[in-house]
Design a protein around this motif. Structure first.
Motif, PDB file in Angstrom:
ATOM      1  N   ARG A 239     -83.479  87.421   2.827  1.00  0.00           N
ATOM      2  CA  ARG A 239     -82.099  87.032   3.816  1.00  0.00           C
ATOM      3  C   ARG A 239     -81.892  88.441   4.515  1.00  0.00           C
ATOM      4  NH1 ARG A 239     -78.610  85.893  -2.217  1.00  0.00           N
ATOM      5  NH2 ARG A 239     -78.338  84.131  -1.481  1.00  0.00           N
ATOM      6  N   SER A 240     -81.520  89.719   4.896  1.00  0.00           N
ATOM      7  CA  SER A 240     -82.026  90.356   5.656  1.00  0.00           C
ATOM      8  C   SER A 240     -82.143  90.459   7.087  1.00  0.00           C
ATOM      9  CB  SER A 240     -82.206  91.968   4.702  1.00  0.00           C
ATOM     10  OG  SER A 240     -81.400  92.810   5.597  1.00  0.00           O
ATOM     11  N   VAL A 241     -83.775  89.463   6.870  1.00  0.00           N
ATOM     12  CA  VAL A 241     -84.468  89.669   7.410  1.00  0.00           C
ATOM     13  C   VAL A 241     -84.069  88.440   9.014  1.00  0.00           C
ATOM     14  CG1 VAL A 241     -87.000  88.948   8.794  1.00  0.00           C
ATOM     15  CG2 VAL A 241     -86.451  90.497   6.886  1.00  0.00           C
ATOM     16  N   PHE A 242     -83.418  87.284   8.055  1.00  0.00           N
ATOM     17  CA  PHE A 242     -82.906  85.789   8.239  1.00  0.00           C
ATOM     18  C   PHE A 242     -81.525  86.218   9.045  1.00  0.00           C
ATOM     19  CE2 PHE A 242     -86.625  84.257   6.963  1.00  0.00           C
ATOM     20  CZ  PHE A 242     -87.098  82.819   7.926  1.00  0.00           C
ATOM     21  N   HIS A 243     -80.532  86.774   8.387  1.00  0.00           N
ATOM     22  CA  HIS A 243     -79.357  87.439   8.496  1.00  0.00           C
ATOM     23  C   HIS A 243     -79.186  88.199   9.809  1.00  0.00           C
ATOM     24  CE1 HIS A 243     -74.758  87.953   8.586  1.00  0.00           C
ATOM     25  NE2 HIS A 243     -75.372  89.648   8.461  1.00  0.00           N
ATOM     26  N   ASN A 244     -79.998  89.471  10.091  1.00  0.00           N
ATOM     27  CA  ASN A 244     -79.917  89.953  11.002  1.00  0.00           C
ATOM     28  C   ASN A 244     -80.833  89.535  12.626  1.00  0.00           C
ATOM     29  OD1 ASN A 244     -78.429  92.485  10.548  1.00  0.00           O
ATOM     30  ND2 ASN A 244     -79.783  92.414   8.874  1.00  0.00           N
ATOM     31  N   LEU A 245     -81.604  88.413  12.383  1.00  0.00           N
ATOM     32  CA  LEU A 245     -82.113  87.731  13.338  1.00  0.00           C
ATOM     33  C   LEU A 245     -80.831  86.719  13.730  1.00  0.00           C
ATOM     34  CD1 LEU A 245     -85.856  86.976  12.443  1.00  0.00           C
ATOM     35  CD2 LEU A 245     -85.003  88.465  14.136  1.00  0.00           C
ATOM     36  N   LEU A 246     -81.028  85.878  12.692  1.00  0.00           N
ATOM     37  CA  LEU A 246     -79.200  84.300  13.358  1.00  0.00           C
ATOM     38  C   LEU A 246     -78.139  85.365  14.105  1.00  0.00           C
ATOM     39  CD1 LEU A 246     -80.708  82.306  10.596  1.00  0.00           C
ATOM     40  CD2 LEU A 246     -80.979  81.918  12.187  1.00  0.00           C
ATOM     41  N   THR A 247     -77.667  86.359  13.774  1.00  0.00           N
ATOM     42  CA  THR A 247     -76.621  86.819  14.228  1.00  0.00           C
ATOM     43  C   THR A 247     -76.813  88.099  15.735  1.00  0.00           C
ATOM     44  OG1 THR A 247     -76.422  88.815  12.379  1.00  0.00           O
ATOM     45  CG2 THR A 247     -75.150  87.390  11.994  1.00  0.00           C
TER      46      THR A 247
END
Length: 373
Positions: A239-247
């Protein structure tokens, strides 16, 4: 209790040789089916029991063996992609990606351990309330770890146990049910444990059969540890990987460029050996684990006889000390003045020696597994 955030003290507090004793922090994390704690590889304070449970299975968690489990991960990954395609990409419906990544993590651990997914992805639901139950458990026990004397008054209160049916968590229940099911399959000749590709359970059973000195609860302890310790932590990192990439669209664009350039060599399901050679992907994963570590609690230890000097201050024997990954990962001397910000480039814009120092200062999932398991 003394909280320490200096990366320089990690290897002293969480040492491999002659490890410091675990504090009562861990009592709250023991399984207690009927109020009586069952020793586990992670939470037991008894070093003798810990070594007895850990030593036989240590080899299973070596990188060589873990790489043999990649087919199980690939199978579950295909299920995830198919479900996302049919449920959301093809229909245009909104997707709670965080939820699906967590369900993916649970099903991966189930496949690795039992060759049997829990069914989160196929059903698109929290099967038997496993995720909710684990969250409720950690929400309560996290407080008790900081106040161990409240265990018998609150989480292990006999009245509360009575009203919740004296049951253990659905995750542990699923693990124990799978253990019993596998035993029955072997007993009736429906399962051959000597397959070329073996899951964790097959290997656990082989070890159990070869070691008569193992306690009767060893198999259940190993299986439930895999499920409860490996699922949520993996889900949090994803979740941390995808959240930071998407933001952070600039980071996402740079990663996509790297992946597209390497697409032909990676194939449809990139294996670990291929993916590890992608420097920006590696930096993204490290930065995601640094900014949002899966463990937030200090994982306390007790200063041994003779005392110890921590950060230049002498602490007498018996002092409880711990380190929070959230504090350690925001050390400006180690990670820079901008350590509160997302910047994967910090892992690439340094020399090899500095990068190794930063890596050694990460208290992420794999690091804590080495320290505590």
């Amino acid at each position: 209790m003394v909280s320490v955030s200096a990366p320089s003290e990690i290897n002293k507090i969480f040492r491999y040789s002659k490890p410091w004793k675990k504090s009562d922090f861990y009592k709250a994390l023991l399984m207690k089916p009927d109020g009586k704690p069952i020793p586990g590889i992670f939470a037991t304070q008894d070093e003798g029991i810990h070594n007895q449970l850990k030593r036989p299975i240590a080899g299973i968690y070596s990188m060589t063996t873990l790489l043999s489990f990649e087919p199980f991960v690939d199978t579950t990954m295909r299920v995830l992609c198919n479900e996302l395609q049919s449920r959301f990409a093809s229909t245009g419906k909104p997707c709670d990606l965080g939820l699906w990544l967590q369900m993916f993590a649970f099903d991966v651990i189930g496949d690795l351990t039992f060759s049997k997914r829990l069914g989160f992805l196929e059903s698109g639901t929290d099967v038997n309330g496993v995720m909710k139950d684990l969250w409720d458990m950690f929400r309560q026990t996290s407080l008790v770890t900081q106040m161990p004397w409240t265990d018998n008054l609150w989480t292990n209160n006999p009245i509360r146990r009575y009203f919740r049916g004296r049951t253990i968590s659905p995750g542990a229940s699923f693990a124990m049910a799978c253990v019993q099911e596998r035993r029955e399959e072997i007993k009736t000749g429906k399962m051959n444990v000597n397959l070329e590709t073996r899951d964790f359970m097959s290997r656990f059973l082989e070890i159990e059969a070869q070691d008569e000195k193992l306690p009767p609860y060893a198999l259940a302890a190993w299986a439930s540890s895999n499920l409860t310790a490996g699922s949520d932590t993996t889900g949090i990192l994803l979740r941390s990987v995808f959240h930071n990439l998407l933001t952070n669209p600039v980071s996402l664009s740079r990663l996509l460029d790297e992946l597209n350039t390497a697409a032909d060599s990676l194939g449809p399901m990139a294996n670990w050996k291929s993916a590890r050679d992608l420097p920006y992907l590696d930096a993204v994963i490290k930065e995601a684990g640094r900014l949002h570590p899966s463990f937030g609690l200090p994982f306390e230890r007790v200063v041994p006889a003779g005392g110890a000097t921590i950060c230049g201050k002498f602490l007498p024997a018996g002092t409880v000390v711990g380190m929070s990954a959230w504090a350690v990962h925001h050390d400006k001397d180690m990670f820079g003045e901008d350590c509160d910000k997302w910047r994967p480039e910090r892992w690439l814009d340094v020399d090899g020696e500095k990068r190794r120092s930063m890596e050694n200062a990460l208290l992420t999932v794999s690091r804590f597994i080495k320290f505590l398991f």
